[in-house]
Enzyme design. Structure first.
Site, short mmCIF file in Angstrom:
data_model
loop_
_atom_site.label_atom_id
_atom_site.label_comp_id
_atom_site.label_asym_id
_atom_site.label_seq_id
_atom_site.Cartn_x
_atom_site.Cartn_y
_atom_site.Cartn_z
N HIS A 66 29.09 3.68 3.26
CA HIS A 66 28.21 3.02 2.31
C HIS A 66 26.77 3.50 2.48
O HIS A 66 26.45 4.19 3.46
CB HIS A 66 28.25 1.49 2.49
N LYS A 93 23.04 -1.13 3.39
CA LYS A 93 24.06 -2.17 3.56
C LYS A 93 23.89 -2.83 4.92
O LYS A 93 23.76 -2.14 5.93
CB LYS A 93 25.47 -1.59 3.40
#
Length: 269
Positions: A156, A160
């Site tokens: 990600h 995040k």
């Protein structure tokens, strides 16, 4: 037309959700919520999303939307989400929850609303991801106890805040449940130094945080002589947003209960 309000409307996911609602013929924008005291309160949410004025101003309190909204969509933070669930219980609203990073205690608190709020709670709203979960269930049953090592790799963007991702954990849970294993017992989330060889039943996790990666997940089933990989890659947050709007339309006429995207898509057992 399902009247939808978006919590965290000024964020990256919030702005994408505005676009997704606008593109959905069965939904309409009923409101958008920003943080209390935000300077963005009063700004048209269409302008926040870059699609021009829509005649709906952002507010900094859910109470201002009590008479206008049917379903809230919330991709914020655990404590905010739980507070919004209490609002839905009090005012008879429905909720779609994409918030990740909840502790066991927070999930238990969320479950306390299941008899008062119709909700869809899923770590990933993507139609493709939820089809992938079904494929993983099938693969695990066929392969998992026949000498195949299982690893979950997820990537990600650098912003995040939780790891592993909620989607990666859900994938691990689906595999573990299909094999009659407990992920809390068999999940391995860190390998450092002289950690020794892997056990037969462990399910390993690896996490990447870099750049602007929207979301990539791979589950590997590996044995001597072959490796099977089931992968989902998202290139835009719109895939999650469209799934969330679809869930909002679906839950709009459902009774109280906690549902997931497998229910929305008719993929449940």
């Amino acid at each position: 037309m399902t009247r939808i309000a978006i919590v965290g409307v000024a964020g990256r996911m919030g702005r994408t959700l505005v676009n997704a609602v606008e593109q959905d013929a069965g939904a309409t924008l009923a409101g958008g919520v920003v943080e209390p005291g935000s300077s963005l309160a009063g700004v048209d949410i269409g302008e926040l999303a870059g699609i021009g004025k829509k005649g709906v101003a952002a507010v900094d309190s859910l109470e201002a939307l009590a008479d206008d909204v049917e379903v809230l969509i919330d991709f914020t933070a655990p404590k905010v989400t739980l507070s919004n669930l209490a609002f839905c219980a009090e005012h008879g609203k429905r909720m779609v929850i994409g918030t990740t990073g909840m502790s066991d205690d927070e999930i238990a608190e969320l479950d306390g609303f299941r008899n008062r709020v119709p909700m869809v709670f899923a770590p990933n709203m993507s139609v493709g991801v939820n089809l992938t979960l079904k494929l993983l269930q099938t693969a695990a049953k066929a392969l998992g106890d026949e000498g195949y090592d299982i690893e979950v790799i997820e990537s990600h963007h650098r912003h995040k805040v939780d790891a592993p991702s909620g989607t990666a954990l859900k994938m691990g849970e689906v595999v573990a449940e299909s094999l009659g294993r407990n992920l809390k017992e068999h999940g391995v989330f860190e390998r450092v130094g002289q950690c020794g060889p892997r056990s037969d039943k462990e399910i390993g996790f690896a996490t990447v945080r870099a750049g602007d990666i929207v979301g990539e997940h791979t589950v590997m089933f590996a044995t001597e002589g072959e490796r099977i990989e089931i992968t989902h890659k998202a290139s835009s947050r719109m895939t999650f947003a469209k799934g969330a709007v679809r869930a909002a339309r679906w839950v709009a006429d459902k009774d109280s209960g906690r549902y997931d995207m497998q229910d929305v898509l008719g993929l449940g057992d």
